[in-house]
Design an enzyme around this catalytic site. Sequence first.
Site, PDB file in Angstrom:
ATOM      1  N   GLU A  82      -3.099  -0.671  -6.629  1.00  0.00           N
ATOM      2  CA  GLU A  82      -3.054   0.774  -6.875  1.00  0.00           C
ATOM      3  C   GLU A  82      -3.538   1.496  -5.621  1.00  0.00           C
ATOM      4  O   GLU A  82      -4.637   1.234  -5.120  1.00  0.00           O
ATOM      5  CB  GLU A  82      -3.898   1.187  -8.078  1.00  0.00           C
ATOM      6  CG  GLU A  82      -3.800   2.693  -8.333  1.00  0.00           C
ATOM      7  CD  GLU A  82      -4.263   3.132  -9.708  1.00  0.00           C
ATOM      8  OE1 GLU A  82      -4.325   4.353  -9.941  1.00  0.00           O
ATOM      9  OE2 GLU A  82      -4.578   2.257 -10.548  1.00  0.00           O
ATOM     10  N   THR A  90      -4.539   9.234 -16.622  1.00  0.00           N
ATOM     11  CA  THR A  90      -5.640   9.499 -15.702  1.00  0.00           C
ATOM     12  C   THR A  90      -6.202  10.893 -15.947  1.00  0.00           C
ATOM     13  O   THR A  90      -5.556  11.741 -16.565  1.00  0.00           O
ATOM     14  CB  THR A  90      -5.188   9.399 -14.236  1.00  0.00           C
ATOM     15  OG1 THR A  90      -4.343  10.526 -13.938  1.00  0.00           O
ATOM     16  CG2 THR A  90      -4.419   8.111 -13.975  1.00  0.00           C
ATOM     17  N   LYS A 116       2.325  21.744   2.588  1.00  0.00           N
ATOM     18  CA  LYS A 116       2.890  22.449   3.732  1.00  0.00           C
ATOM     19  C   LYS A 116       3.871  21.552   4.480  1.00  0.00           C
ATOM     20  O   LYS A 116       3.621  20.364   4.685  1.00  0.00           O
ATOM     21  CB  LYS A 116       1.780  22.912   4.672  1.00  0.00           C
ATOM     22  CG  LYS A 116       0.846  23.958   4.047  1.00  0.00           C
ATOM     23  CD  LYS A 116      -0.212  24.403   5.026  1.00  0.00           C
ATOM     24  CE  LYS A 116      -1.136  25.444   4.382  1.00  0.00           C
ATOM     25  NZ  LYS A 116      -2.194  25.905   5.313  1.00  0.00           N
ATOM     26  N   ASP A 157      -2.132  13.015  -2.968  1.00  0.00           N
ATOM     27  CA  ASP A 157      -2.238  14.329  -2.339  1.00  0.00           C
ATOM     28  C   ASP A 157      -0.844  14.750  -1.890  1.00  0.00           C
ATOM     29  O   ASP A 157      -0.200  14.047  -1.113  1.00  0.00           O
ATOM     30  CB  ASP A 157      -3.184  14.254  -1.139  1.00  0.00           C
ATOM     31  CG  ASP A 157      -3.586  15.635  -0.629  1.00  0.00           C
ATOM     32  OD1 ASP A 157      -2.725  16.537  -0.639  1.00  0.00           O
ATOM     33  OD2 ASP A 157      -4.740  15.796  -0.216  1.00  0.00           O
TER      34      ASP A 157
END
Length: 226
Positions: A57, A205, A135, A131
């Site tokens: 993971e 999660t 941008k 994440d």
Amino acid sequence: MNDPTTIRRLYGRRQGHKLRQGQAALVEEMLPAVSVPEDGPLDAVRLFGDDRPLQVEIGFGAGEHLAGQAEAAPGTGFIGCEPFLNGVVGALGHIRDRELTNVRLHMGDALEVIERLPDASLERVYLLHPDPWPKARHAKRRMMNHGPLDTIARKLKSGGEFRLGTDDPTYCHWSMMIMNARKDFVWQARTPSDFLTRPADWPETRYERKARRQGHEVWYFRYIRR
């Protein structure tokens, strides 16, 4: 395909709030016993003492999914990689509370561990709520790029599975674009609802729960290595 070394730098914070005394003790006393060795080739025998299936993971957050998968498959070895110290503490708590013996942790770059494993040695690789680096100028920092995926593909067995979960629309679209350009993975979705419903063997999660509380849609992608 791009060179897998194109993404080697870890971006973002390494630690959030200060650790409480009990958390610091977990890191000091328990982490060394379950840590992935810092150098040298890796395989199931070195990590777990026997030849068993392996799963990885990438960025396990607080460890809920990692622990849930490990508890459901005690005969499989799980390697969790997370650069965020507070997340590692969370995983250690799950390992302790559930008495898991089939988990090893690496506090750092997941690719550094994956690259040390034998080719075609992994049954599954998980990348859940990474994440998104929304941008455009930060797109190269995303794990969903050809360089990292080349490495993951090389280490997965034929028929092995890569799972991606995200609630970020930009990351969802980007990931679909990247994966659609590849010939080494087969998307398992057959109908639109297939990637809107979490599979039964996909533990929820806290990031997913938070996303749903905020009204976000969550997408679940499953790809099989050709």
